[in-house]
Design a protein around this motif. Sequence first.
Motif, mmCIF file in Angstrom:
data_model
loop_
_atom_site.group_PDB
_atom_site.id
_atom_site.type_symbol
_atom_site.label_atom_id
_atom_site.label_comp_id
_atom_site.label_asym_id
_atom_site.label_seq_id
_atom_site.Cartn_x
_atom_site.Cartn_y
_atom_site.Cartn_z
ATOM 1 N N ARG A 36 -27.099 -3.081 23.678
ATOM 2 C CA ARG A 36 -26.531 -4.253 23.015
ATOM 3 C C ARG A 36 -25.149 -4.548 23.605
ATOM 4 O O ARG A 36 -24.822 -5.687 23.892
ATOM 5 C CB ARG A 36 -26.433 -4.001 21.511
ATOM 6 N N ARG A 37 -24.366 -3.506 23.809
ATOM 7 C CA ARG A 37 -23.037 -3.687 24.391
ATOM 8 C C ARG A 37 -23.147 -4.260 25.804
ATOM 9 O O ARG A 37 -22.403 -5.168 26.171
ATOM 10 C CB ARG A 37 -22.270 -2.373 24.402
ATOM 11 N N ILE A 56 -14.691 -7.771 24.315
ATOM 12 C CA ILE A 56 -16.008 -7.132 24.221
ATOM 13 C C ILE A 56 -16.083 -6.257 22.973
ATOM 14 O O ILE A 56 -17.094 -6.250 22.271
ATOM 15 C CB ILE A 56 -16.331 -6.351 25.507
ATOM 16 N N GLU A 57 -15.013 -5.550 22.658
ATOM 17 C CA GLU A 57 -14.994 -4.730 21.439
ATOM 18 C C GLU A 57 -15.116 -5.616 20.202
ATOM 19 O O GLU A 57 -15.850 -5.291 19.267
ATOM 20 C CB GLU A 57 -13.706 -3.896 21.381
ATOM 21 N N ALA A 58 -14.420 -6.742 20.200
ATOM 22 C CA ALA A 58 -14.518 -7.669 19.066
ATOM 23 C C ALA A 58 -15.938 -8.219 18.947
ATOM 24 O O ALA A 58 -16.479 -8.335 17.842
ATOM 25 C CB ALA A 58 -13.514 -8.812 19.225
ATOM 26 N N LEU A 59 -16.559 -8.548 20.082
ATOM 27 C CA LEU A 59 -17.938 -9.029 20.066
ATOM 28 C C LEU A 59 -18.885 -7.968 19.510
ATOM 29 O O LEU A 59 -19.814 -8.280 18.761
ATOM 30 C CB LEU A 59 -18.382 -9.452 21.469
ATOM 31 N N MET A 60 -18.639 -6.711 19.863
ATOM 32 C CA MET A 60 -19.464 -5.624 19.336
ATOM 33 C C MET A 60 -19.312 -5.522 17.816
ATOM 34 O O MET A 60 -20.291 -5.295 17.100
ATOM 35 C CB MET A 60 -19.080 -4.286 19.988
ATOM 36 N N LEU A 87 -28.591 4.534 22.161
ATOM 37 C CA LEU A 87 -29.082 3.739 23.297
ATOM 38 C C LEU A 87 -29.160 2.260 22.944
ATOM 39 O O LEU A 87 -28.791 1.401 23.754
ATOM 40 C CB LEU A 87 -30.471 4.216 23.721
ATOM 41 N N VAL A 88 -29.643 1.963 21.751
ATOM 42 C CA VAL A 88 -29.701 0.567 21.310
ATOM 43 C C VAL A 88 -28.302 -0.029 21.326
ATOM 44 O O VAL A 88 -28.090 -1.148 21.824
ATOM 45 C CB VAL A 88 -30.348 0.459 19.908
ATOM 46 N N ASN A 89 -27.327 0.707 20.807
ATOM 47 C CA ASN A 89 -25.941 0.232 20.830
ATOM 48 C C ASN A 89 -25.450 0.041 22.265
ATOM 49 O O ASN A 89 -24.756 -0.931 22.565
ATOM 50 C CB ASN A 89 -25.016 1.204 20.101
ATOM 51 N N HIS A 90 -25.809 0.962 23.142
ATOM 52 C CA HIS A 90 -25.416 0.885 24.552
ATOM 53 C C HIS A 90 -25.979 -0.379 25.201
ATOM 54 O O HIS A 90 -25.256 -1.126 25.864
ATOM 55 C CB HIS A 90 -25.911 2.142 25.275
ATOM 56 N N ARG A 115 -22.434 -8.630 29.593
ATOM 57 C CA ARG A 115 -22.945 -9.549 30.624
ATOM 58 C C ARG A 115 -22.769 -11.008 30.212
ATOM 59 O O ARG A 115 -22.369 -11.842 31.024
ATOM 60 C CB ARG A 115 -24.421 -9.264 30.902
ATOM 61 N N ALA A 116 -23.099 -11.311 28.974
ATOM 62 C CA ALA A 116 -22.967 -12.691 28.499
ATOM 63 C C ALA A 116 -21.507 -13.132 28.554
ATOM 64 O O ALA A 116 -21.201 -14.255 28.963
ATOM 65 C CB ALA A 116 -23.508 -12.819 27.076
ATOM 66 N N TYR A 117 -20.607 -12.256 28.156
ATOM 67 C CA TYR A 117 -19.183 -12.582 28.187
ATOM 68 C C TYR A 117 -18.711 -12.790 29.627
ATOM 69 O O TYR A 117 -18.001 -13.751 29.922
ATOM 70 C CB TYR A 117 -18.380 -11.468 27.502
#
Length: 164
Positions: free
Chosen positions: A72-73, A102-106, A67-70, A78-80
């Motif tokens: 955070r993603r 988004i994957e790179a940001l993660m 959930l934390v990962n969810h 949203r920011a992106y």
Amino acid sequence: MPSHHDAGSLYSSHHGWLHNWLWRKIGCRDGAADIAHDTFVRVLDAGALGVLREPRAYLSTIASGLLVNHWRRLTLERAYLEALAQQDQAVAASPEERALVIEALMQVDAMLNQLSPKAREAFLLSQLDGLTYAAIATRLQVSERMVKKYMAQAMLQCLLIANG
């Protein structure tokens, strides 16, 4: 090695409970189903089926991390998307490009979370603010040598992401 019976029993006994627990947390049945699925995959990968004394506690601990990962993603997404909305339409990214970014940001976010708070701050001050090691040392109240160590740690994490 856990048997298929153990896995099936765990799943049938606790999947409904876990799905409902997750659904109450995120308010989305599909998202809850995805996270519940990922939780059971992690349990199977860990090979801990035979030694589980408190399966719901174990499942909720794993699901909480997911959930934390969810969340955070979602925050990064949203920011992106807000940053994209500020851009000229002529440079708008395709859905595929957005997914890759988004994957790179993660990955970068995960890398930053592997660092100590001071190493993370040193890396961000260097890369985002363009500060010199001397300026970072002053700001963090550490030696320049320590800033070099922090940067080496961050660069190692970057290399691990690039090669991994």
